[in-house]
Design an enzyme around this catalytic site. Structure first.
Site, PDB file in Angstrom:
ATOM      1  N   GLU A 130       1.068  -1.169   0.034  1.00 25.21           N
ATOM      2  CA  GLU A 130       0.025   0.101   0.030  1.00 25.21           C
ATOM      3  C   GLU A 130       0.792   1.257   0.046  1.00 25.21           C
ATOM      4  OE1 GLU A 130      -2.526  -1.259  -0.984  1.00 25.21           O
ATOM      5  OE2 GLU A 130      -3.976  -0.785   0.375  1.00 25.21           O
ATOM      6  N   THR A 183      -5.336   6.685  -5.577  1.00 26.60           N
ATOM      7  CA  THR A 183      -5.309   6.814  -4.238  1.00 26.60           C
ATOM      8  C   THR A 183      -4.306   8.088  -3.903  1.00 26.60           C
ATOM      9  OG1 THR A 183      -6.036   4.863  -3.779  1.00 26.60           O
ATOM     10  CG2 THR A 183      -5.473   6.032  -1.934  1.00 26.60           C
TER      11      THR A 183
HETATM   12  N1  HSE Z   1      -8.050   4.977   3.487  1.00 27.42           N
HETATM   13  C1  HSE Z   1      -7.445   5.027   1.992  1.00 27.42           C
HETATM   14  C2  HSE Z   1      -8.227   6.365   1.327  1.00 27.42           C
HETATM   15  C3  HSE Z   1      -8.302   3.752   1.309  1.00 27.42           C
HETATM   16  O1  HSE Z   1      -9.259   6.775   1.572  1.00 27.42           O
HETATM   17  O2  HSE Z   1      -7.058   6.903   0.871  1.00 27.42           O
HETATM   18  C4  HSE Z   1      -7.797   3.818  -0.048  1.00 27.42           C
HETATM   19  O3  HSE Z   1      -8.432   2.868  -0.743  1.00 27.42           O
END
Ligand code: HSE
Length: 308
Positions: A130, A183
């Site tokens: 991630e 993201t």
């Molecule tokens: N919590 C993260 C965001 C999840 O909202 O950036 C990304 O899938």
């Protein structure tokens, strides 16, 4: 006899679930990637096949590769792994594409090594995937992908993951408008501070949602699906967002919000037939706007990554 190769299903996930930015997530049953991981004598991790998406195959540029390298760095295993990835989840969709690959890789490797690592350690390894994908090692997709069901990241330091039961009749409907939102980009537009007033509203809803899940109180779950912090900013990136929100509630959904960092929009419903009606309502909005989409209706996946 120890296994040399394993094929796994890696579930898609909805992160944030409105009020739980970076801390809440849930795994889905009906959509996910497949992966084959095999032990090889050569050290390191190699991606030998990647179908379904145009993503890098170089180990250190691929989230599964990076997560696998992190596992190997913490292992006394002398050999390495080859990974074949069959992507069904589109990158940049908001339903945990990178998390599925990262979580699937480390779960499969752990199985092949006869489980030297705990689920929590696997979450830590997968978080490195991630970090590569979004610049931040958030755990709200990889934790539900590994543990299954709903998970809460109670703390990042030290990492503390709490599993939360899913009411039996809870279904998710997700619409993915066919635009890509990275993201990393959708994190950059967020504010870095909130007011006390906003915080009070947000943690009221977060507590309410978790209580609703434990109590199987569908109305409380619905009332708590409110995001005062992230949704007002990110929803601007999603065409038809307000229309979808209105349409799904009219179709009987408990509530809705942005799935992860978007552009997918999720809704939660009590019962499969309501979730299907919600899918129809979502499709209607995007048919009118004229944007291509994909819709998924899914029960909560309570197993997380599993062997196929
Ligand atoms: N919590 C993260 C965001 C999840 O909202 O950036 C990304 O899938």
């Amino acid at each position: 006899m120890t296994k040399e190769e394993i094929k796994v299903f890696c579930p898609a996930t909805i992160a944030n679930i409105s009020c739980g930015f970076d801390v809440l997530g849930v795994a889905l049953d009906s959509v996910g990637d497949e992966m084959i991981v095999r032990k090889v004598s050569e050290k390191g991790v190699r991606i030998t096949k990647l179908e379904g998406q145009d993503l890098p195959m170089e180990t250190l540029k691929n989230v599964a590769g990076v997560a696998g390298i992190e596992l190997l760095a913490n292992s006394d295993y002398e050999g390495g792994f080859e990974i074949e990835i069959y992507k069904k989840i589109k990158a940049g969709s908001g339903i945990g594409s990178s998390a599925a690959s990262s979580a699937g890789a480390v779960w499969a490797m752990n199985e092949l090594l006869e489980k030297p690592f705990s689920q929590l350690q696997l979450v830590k390894f997968a978080m490195e995937g991630e970090r590569l994908a979004s610049g931040v090692a958030h755990a709200d997709n990889v934790a539900p992908a590994l543990f299954g069901g709903f998970t809460l990241v109670r703390s990042y330091d030290p990492l503390d993951i709490v599993t939360i039961p899913a009411p039996i009749a809870l279904y998710a409907t997700v619409i993915h408008p066919q635009i890509e939102v990275k993201t990393s980009d959708s994190r950059k537009i967020l504010k870095t501070s909130i007011t006390m007033e906003t915080g009070i509203k947000q943690w009221g809803n977060l507590g309410g949602l978790i209580a609703g899940l434990f109590k199987e109180d569908y109305e409380l779950i619905g009332r708590s699906l409110v995001d005062h912090i992230v949704e007002p900013i990110r929803s601007i990136l999603i065409p038809g967002f307000d229309e979808v929100k209105k349409a799904v509630v009219q179709a009987g959904a408990l509530g809705s919000g942005i799935s992860g960092s978007g552009p997918s929009i999720f809704a939660l419903s009590e019962g499969a037939s309501t979730a299907q009606n919600v899918a129809v309502a979502m499709r209607g909005v995007y048919e009118n706007i004229g944007i291509d989409y994909e819709v998924h209706v899914s029960k909560v996946n309570v197993d997380g990554v599993r062997e196929l």
